[in-house]
Structures are given as C-alpha cells and as structure tokens.
Design a protein around this motif. Structure first.
Motif, short mmCIF file in Angstrom:
data_model
loop_
_atom_site.label_atom_id
_atom_site.label_comp_id
_atom_site.label_asym_id
_atom_site.label_seq_id
_atom_site.Cartn_x
_atom_site.Cartn_y
_atom_site.Cartn_z
N PRO A 1 0.86 -1.19 0.00
CA PRO A 1 0.00 0.00 0.00
C PRO A 1 0.89 1.24 0.00
CG PRO A 1 -0.65 -1.54 1.73
CD PRO A 1 0.67 -2.00 1.21
N THR A 2 0.42 2.34 -0.59
CA THR A 2 1.27 3.53 -0.71
C THR A 2 1.72 4.05 0.65
OG1 THR A 2 -0.76 4.82 -0.90
CG2 THR A 2 0.37 4.29 -2.93
N ASP A 3 0.91 3.89 1.68
CA ASP A 3 1.33 4.36 3.01
C ASP A 3 2.06 3.29 3.80
OD1 ASP A 3 -0.69 2.62 3.69
OD2 ASP A 3 -1.95 4.11 4.70
N MET A 4 2.25 2.10 3.19
CA MET A 4 3.01 0.99 3.79
C MET A 4 2.33 0.38 5.01
SD MET A 4 5.77 0.60 1.91
CE MET A 4 7.04 -0.21 2.89
N LYS A 5 1.09 0.75 5.30
CA LYS A 5 0.45 0.32 6.54
C LYS A 5 -0.71 -0.63 6.27
CE LYS A 5 1.63 4.62 8.90
NZ LYS A 5 1.09 5.86 9.54
N ALA A 6 -0.95 -1.54 7.23
CA ALA A 6 -2.06 -2.48 7.13
C ALA A 6 -3.35 -1.93 7.72
CB ALA A 6 -1.70 -3.79 7.82
N ALA A 7 -3.23 -1.07 8.74
CA ALA A 7 -4.41 -0.63 9.48
C ALA A 7 -5.45 0.09 8.63
CB ALA A 7 -3.99 0.23 10.67
N PRO A 8 -5.08 1.04 7.76
CA PRO A 8 -6.11 1.70 6.94
C PRO A 8 -6.86 0.74 6.04
CG PRO A 8 -4.07 2.98 6.92
CD PRO A 8 -3.75 1.66 7.56
N LEU A 9 -6.15 -0.25 5.48
CA LEU A 9 -6.80 -1.25 4.63
C LEU A 9 -7.80 -2.06 5.44
CD1 LEU A 9 -4.87 -3.53 2.12
CD2 LEU A 9 -6.83 -4.34 3.39
N LEU A 10 -7.38 -2.51 6.63
CA LEU A 10 -8.27 -3.32 7.46
C LEU A 10 -9.49 -2.51 7.91
CD1 LEU A 10 -8.77 -6.04 8.85
CD2 LEU A 10 -7.44 -5.20 10.82
N ARG A 11 -9.29 -1.26 8.28
CA ARG A 11 -10.42 -0.42 8.69
C ARG A 11 -11.44 -0.26 7.58
NH1 ARG A 11 -6.51 2.79 11.45
NH2 ARG A 11 -6.40 4.20 9.67
N ALA A 12 -10.95 0.04 6.38
CA ALA A 12 -11.86 0.21 5.24
C ALA A 12 -12.59 -1.09 4.93
CB ALA A 12 -11.06 0.67 4.02
N TRP A 13 -11.91 -2.20 5.05
CA TRP A 13 -12.51 -3.50 4.76
C TRP A 13 -13.60 -3.85 5.78
CZ3 TRP A 13 -9.30 -8.69 4.57
CH2 TRP A 13 -10.05 -9.66 3.91
N LEU A 14 -13.29 -3.66 7.06
CA LEU A 14 -14.28 -3.97 8.10
C LEU A 14 -15.51 -3.08 7.99
CD1 LEU A 14 -11.93 -4.55 11.18
CD2 LEU A 14 -13.12 -6.28 9.82
N LYS A 15 -15.31 -1.84 7.62
CA LYS A 15 -16.45 -0.94 7.41
C LYS A 15 -17.36 -1.49 6.31
CE LYS A 15 -17.52 3.92 6.40
NZ LYS A 15 -18.29 3.76 5.17
#
Length: 411
Positions: free
Chosen positions: A111-125
C-alpha cells in the motif's frame, strides 16, 4: 450441519477473522447470505496487522509461473485459486477499498502508506455495512455431541448450528495473536486427514556460537551475502545473526528445505558467500599480496573489506589452517559452511507448514468427512516464502471457500 433446504435464509458461521475468513465473509454477504464471524481475540486481523509492521507487503508482482512456483509441491492445488484471484486481482480489490499500491524495487507490492491498518479499517467498514456480524472474544471449542459448534465467550458457553461453517483458524505461529493450532486434534477426531504443524519462514539454531560471537554480534545483520544449500545456486540477500543461530529473509527463503533436511538427517549445512561480487580466483590473488607486518584481520579489511560481523563469522567457521593459505581462505569466503541443527520454536515463526491436507477436501475446500464444513487460509497444508505469497494465498483460499459455500448452500 443442518440441511440447507431447512431454512429460507441460510446462515453461515466463520471461525477466524484473518484475511481468509474476512474474504469469505465478503463473498458470502455479497451473495445475500447471513454471516456471523467469530474470533477469539478482542479484535480481528491481529496477525494481518503484525505483518504490516515495517511495511505491509501484500503480494508480489512477478510473472505468474514464477509466482506459482513459490508454493512448491502444493502449486497444483493453489493454482486454481490464484487463477481466479491472484496478485493482479488482489491489487484491484485493494484499490476498490480506496487504498493505492506501488511495486517496490524487488517486485513486492505495498500500500502507498506501507500500513495495514487503513486497509483493514476500510474492509471492516464495508463488511459491517454488508451485514456481516463480527463476534470478538468468542472462542471455538470444537463440536458437541449433537455436532453443533461450541462457542465460549465472557458469558459462558453456547452452541450454534449454522447451515455451513468456514474454519479459517490459521496455523500455530504467534499464538498470542489467536492462532494456536488447538483445532488440529478436533478435526482428527472427526476423521479429517491432517499433517503435523511445523515452523515455516523461521530462524534456525546452530550447535552453539562461541561466547565472543554471541556477546558481540548477536543481532548484527549480514548484508550483501549469498546463501545456498549443496547443489543449488546461492541466493543473494541478507540475514541476521542471533544468539542461537540465524534468521531473516535469506534464511526464510530456504527454511522449508533446511527444515526437511534436519527432519531427515538431523542437521542441514548452508554455505555462505561473504563476497558474492568477487570470484574465488580474484579473492585468492588479493589475499596472496604481501601483508608485511599487518595482521590477517587488517589484510582482509584492506584487500577485501571484510571486517565486523563478516570477519567474526569467518573466524568462527573457517579452519585455522585456512588463514595461512590464500587458496583455502578464498574458498571459505565463497562457501563458508554453517551447520544448522534445529528450527526455532513454532510460536516464533512467521508461518507454519502442515495442517488440513488438500486430499481431505473437495475443489470447493469443503471437508469430505464433514459436508458443509469448509477450510481456508494458513490452516491448510501448504507453505510459501515471505514476499506477499502467504497473504495472497490466504485471500485466494478464503474467496474460493466463500464461493464454494455459496454454491453448496444454493443446491
């Protein structure tokens, strides 16, 4: 499981909130099926988040034949999953969550920000908006006498009897994040063929470093080296010396072969090239130059740049006689033998090998002895090196199982 025809709206229980379980939940909810997802931890995706520490390597961009080869003897079983949801499809799916990706210099995708948390948050939403109900702090305890699922939570224990079940329980590495392998005997007891879990993508121990090497260089990185097994081309990369042996990306790439050699023979010897950019003949010429009153340590440093951890490892593993013979020393620098005798504990490993065999399931990943029970993710009997291959197969197997459950429920 209850017959799918017995209810107008089928319901599904997913046990495990990692990438495989969440992907199956998405497929099922999109098909209009009621999904309850249970996870033993206070929140889902904990190992997924850990994988993102230091940079979320989500998949790899290399061509499909090379990508598929990373799954070794299980490539034929993984292939159908990757053909329908491989690296390209995974990236498109991530983009659909509003997360952009880029390809790094080694072909790894982040991911461009190198982080997993934003992806997981968007997915769970998105999952919650689709009606997926997530139950945290709910631990599966196997089946009761009636064949219902036993679920323990803060209020005690209850049983549920959904129309279909997906088990996406992970392996047995990093147990504190929820994957402890407790499920393995429960499946065995119900006639499911499983293979023992073993550490994968793990460090290995030597028979013992000297006190000098352990005290001064444990934790030191070995950069710009190559490592290989007998009869194989050495791989370029880096690793880390530990108090007990070695670990790191270069070791992980060879870990399956190292582990199997140890299982068969009791040990495995890897060969380390400390100077992969120089030929043995060139090294020998440089070492043969007169060194006058300089020590061999200073001679190695001035002629070849060997110092620090590389010099210490050379002293540790090369014979004393080699330091008086340029030909022998050049050979040692190009193929320093390191005997490994044991994998580090499974709970320290990045992933595990072993689990539910593909022969125990049909093409939809449904267990043959247990109709209506599906499996996906790391609890299946496959392994792959780091580099995005583990996550890609977890996503792909979750999708395959989800589609298989939709098909089975609609019959």
């Amino acid at each position: 499981m209850t017959s799918p025809a017995s209810k107008s709206q089928p319901s599904v229980a997913i046990i495990g909130g990692g990438p495989a379980g969440l992907m199956a939940a998405e497929v099922l909810s999109q098909a209009g099926i009621k999904v309850d997802l249970y996870d033993a931890m206070p929140s889902v995706g904990r190992k997924f988040l850990l994988a993102g520490v230091g940079g979320m390597n989500i998949t790899h961009s290399e061509p499909y034949p090379a990508f598929l080869s990373r799954y070794a003897e299980r490539a034929p079983q993984i292939a159908p999953m990757l053909r329908s949801f491989g690296s390209n499809q995974l990236c498109e799916w991530i983009h659909g969550l509003g997360i952009e990706t880029f390809v790094g210099s080694t072909g790894r995708v982040f991911p461009t920000d190198m982080k997993a948390a934003p992806l997981l948050r968007a997915w769970l939403k998105r999952l919650r908006e689709a009606g997926v109900v997530i139950h945290t702090r709910h631990r599966w305890l196997g089946w009761d006498a009636q064949g219902h699922l036993r679920i323990a939570n803060a209020d005690g224990e209850t049983s549920i009897n959904p129309d279909a079940v997906l088990l996406a329980l992970g392996g047995a590495s990093w147990a504190r994040l929820g994957s402890d392998g407790a499920w393995l005997p429960w499946l065995e007891q119900r006639g499911v063929n499983v293979t023992p879990l073993q550490a994968a993508n793990c460090g290995f121990e030597t028979s013992g470093w000297s006190e000098l090497l352990r005290s001064k260089f444990a934790g030191a990185p070995l950069k710009n080296i190559a490592m290989g097994l007998p009869g194989q081309a050495a791989r370029l990369g880096e690793c880390v010396l530990t108090e007990t042996g070695v670990e790191g990306s270069l070791v992980y790439a060879l870990s399956a072969q190292i582990r199997e050699l140890i299982n068969q023979r009791g040990s495995a010897t890897v060969y380390i090239d400390l100077l992969p950019g120089k030929s043995a003949s060139n090294i020998e010429k440089l070492l043969a130059k007169p060194r006058g009153s300089r020590s061999m340590s200073k001679h190695l440093h001035s002629q070849l740049g060997i110092d620090g951890v590389k010099a210490a490892l050379l002293r540790e593993l090369a014979s004393k006689e080699a330091f008086d013979n340029p030909a022998q020393l050049s050979k040692a620098l190009k193929a320093l033998p390191l005997k490994l005798v044991k994998a580090r504990p499974m709970d320290e490993a990045i992933s595990t090998a072993g689990g539910v065999t593909f022969e125990a399931m049909d093409e939809r990943l449904m267990l043959k002895p247990l109709p209506g029970v599906f499996c996906a993710g790391e609890m299946l009997d496959w392994e792959a090196p780091t580099g995005g291959y583990l996550l890609t197969a977890c996503f792909a197997s979750g999708r395959t199982a989800g589609l298989g459950m939709v098909e089975w429920l609609r019959r």
